[in-house]
Scaffold this motif. Structure first.
Motif, PDB file in Angstrom:
ATOM      1  N   ASP A   1       0.818  -1.204   0.000  1.00 58.72           N
ATOM      2  CA  ASP A   1       0.000   0.000   0.000  1.00 58.72           C
ATOM      3  C   ASP A   1       0.854   1.258   0.000  1.00 58.72           C
ATOM      4  N   ARG A   2       1.978   1.181   0.712  1.00 49.13           N
ATOM      5  CA  ARG A   2       2.830   2.362   0.802  1.00 49.13           C
ATOM      6  C   ARG A   2       4.259   1.927   0.526  1.00 49.13           C
ATOM      7  N   THR A   3       4.912   2.592  -0.391  1.00 41.07           N
ATOM      8  CA  THR A   3       6.318   2.277  -0.679  1.00 41.07           C
ATOM      9  C   THR A   3       7.102   3.581  -0.715  1.00 41.07           C
ATOM     10  N   ASP A   4       8.023   3.718   0.206  1.00 37.88           N
ATOM     11  CA  ASP A   4       8.818   4.941   0.300  1.00 37.88           C
ATOM     12  C   ASP A   4      10.279   4.655  -0.030  1.00 37.88           C
TER      13      ASP A   4
ATOM     14  N   GLN B   1       3.089   5.597  10.931  1.00 33.20           N
ATOM     15  CA  GLN B   1       2.244   4.646  10.193  1.00 33.20           C
ATOM     16  C   GLN B   1       2.547   3.217  10.616  1.00 33.20           C
ATOM     17  N   MET B   2       3.836   2.969  10.870  1.00 25.74           N
ATOM     18  CA  MET B   2       4.310   1.629  11.187  1.00 25.74           C
ATOM     19  C   MET B   2       3.630   1.073  12.429  1.00 25.74           C
ATOM     20  N   GLN B   3       3.293   1.957  13.349  1.00 23.77           N
ATOM     21  CA  GLN B   3       2.728   1.480  14.608  1.00 23.77           C
ATOM     22  C   GLN B   3       1.231   1.227  14.542  1.00 23.77           C
ATOM     23  N   SER B   4       0.638   1.452  13.381  1.00 23.03           N
ATOM     24  CA  SER B   4      -0.774   1.130  13.194  1.00 23.03           C
ATOM     25  C   SER B   4      -0.918  -0.339  12.794  1.00 23.03           C
TER      26      SER B   4
ATOM     27  N   ARG C   1       3.270  -1.966   4.337  1.00 18.56           N
ATOM     28  CA  ARG C   1       4.144  -0.817   4.110  1.00 18.56           C
ATOM     29  C   ARG C   1       5.595  -1.241   3.895  1.00 18.56           C
ATOM     30  N   PHE C   2       6.258  -0.526   3.004  1.00 18.89           N
ATOM     31  CA  PHE C   2       7.648  -0.847   2.646  1.00 18.89           C
ATOM     32  C   PHE C   2       8.450   0.442   2.585  1.00 18.89           C
ATOM     33  N   ALA C   3       9.601   0.437   3.222  1.00 19.97           N
ATOM     34  CA  ALA C   3      10.495   1.592   3.114  1.00 19.97           C
ATOM     35  C   ALA C   3      11.886   1.118   2.724  1.00 19.97           C
ATOM     36  N   GLN C   4      12.377   1.669   1.648  1.00 15.58           N
ATOM     37  CA  GLN C   4      13.764   1.442   1.247  1.00 15.58           C
ATOM     38  C   GLN C   4      14.545   2.644   1.746  1.00 15.58           C
TER      39      GLN C   4
END
Lengths: 198, 174
Positions: free
Chosen positions: A136-139, A153-156, A162-165
């Motif tokens: 849903d979310r890619t940063d 967001q991570m704590q929801s 969710r993905f963060a590079q």
């Protein structure tokens, strides 16, 4: 999307920023530097540190997220480890738990074996892969100020997959070693969730 | 390339044997034990390298190279052997003479308990999947083991592995 140069983010500053005020967060760390970074940020019963099984961190986190939908889960790993289990992104995307976060500390290097370049140094975008795999979310994070919004967001447990590079500086730091006793780490993690050893 | 690299001397010897045998493609997952060998293969005009995300990809690439008459090698750490068995069906099912160079963890002098499970399983996995196992525990075994593996795969058409023990390589400290 290819980034021309590595960011100046330092992993030992990024990880404490990511893990501060962590609340109910359960954390799985990929072998090598991400395990040392999480340990350096402060040992925690809700951390499961991998020392082997390269490529398995995302699927371990997926199992956790599916089994504990009321707890947010973070897989904190590196680019080399993630690349070895790339199919796990598709498996996670297809199952699509809403409480799973994957943060890849991307220094474009295999740190444990002598800093050889990984595929992310040669034009491969992990964030675009995650996007194609139904995240849903890619940063792509290159600035410290971007960590805070991702952390919130991570704590929801209902904000989606969710993905963060996180592009970080390639640096060889002093190792801060978590326990190598896997049974101890497992039992400690389970006890934290209210499960006692057999 | 750093000539003071601890593996420089034997890596050069091994590289020459492999290159003389016509091995032109070095597929690899990085390891301390193979990085000088890979650096040599990157530098030489006769050889190319290919970085893998996971070791089993190298088994299939070696098979593909063999299909068009070329020779390749899969260089990896022992933990990667565990990623390979299903793809090694290619070696058994179609008799592809896959050649491997394996640098051990989880044997002689290992300090990380997480390295032992795969280190201890290497011999039996290779045997189960029909891969010949040519061990190097001392420097004077290196040429013979490398030649034996190269000939077993090239001339004998058998899958073969050169397996470098930590007794030879040295164990990693913390």
């Amino acid at each position: 999307m290819t980034l021309e140069s590595l960011s100046s983010l330092e992993r030992r500053k990024v990880v404490p920023e990511l893990l501060q005020d962590r609340g109910d967060l359960l954390v799985v760390t990929g072998l090598g530097s991400p395990s040392y970074d999480a340990m350096a940020a402060g040992d925690n019963d809700a951390n499961f540190y991998l020392w082997g099984g390269m490529g398995s961190s995302i699927t371990i986190g997926l199992g956790l997220a599916l089994a504990q939908p009321e707890r947010p889960v973070l897989v904190l790993t590196g680019d080399g480890e993630m690349l070895m289990g790339m199919g796990a992104l598709a498996t996670a995307g297809a199952k699509h738990p809403r409480n799973l976060n994957i943060a890849v500390l991307d220094n474009e290097r295999y740190g444990e074996t002598g800093m050889q370049l990984t595929h992310t140094a040669h034009g491969v975008s992990l964030a675009e892969l995650a996007k194609a795999c139904n995240f849903d979310r890619t940063d792509i994070i290159t600035e410290m100020e971007e960590i805070g919004p991702f952390r919130q967001q991570m704590q929801s447990t209902d904000a989606g997959l969710r993905f963060a590079q996180i592009k970080i500086k390639a640096e060889n730091l002093e190792k801060v070693l978590p326990s190598r006793d896997g049974v101890h780490i497992k039992n400690r993690f389970r006890a934290h969730l209210g499960f006692q050893p057999l | 390339m750093n000539p003071d690299h601890p593996n420089a001397e034997w890596s050069a010897v091994m590289f020459d044997i492999l290159r003389d045998a016509g091995i032109g493609l070095f597929t690899h997952v990085p390891d301390h034990g193979n990085d000088f060998l890979i650096a040599l293969a990157m530098e030489h005009n006769d050889t190319r390298t290919l970085l893998l995300t996971s070791e089993e990809e190298g088994v299939a690439i070696c098979a593909g190279a063999d299909l068009v008459g070329k020779r390749a090698i899969l260089c990896m750490q022992s933990s990667g052997v565990g990623n390979c068995p299903n793809y090694l069906s290619l070696a058994k099912g179609a008799n592809f003479p896959i050649l491997m160079m394996i640098t051990m963890r989880g044997d002689y002098g290992e300090q990380n308990p997480w390295q032992y499970p795969m280190g201890e399983a290497v011999d039996s996995i290779l045997e189960t999947m029909g891969v010949l196992n040519f061990k190097v525990e001392r420097r004077d075994e290196l040429e013979k083991a490398t030649l034996a593996a190269v000939d077993a795969s090239g001339k004998g058409q058998k899958p073969a592995a050169i397996v470098l023990s930590q007794k030879f390589l040295g164990a990693k400290g913390f």
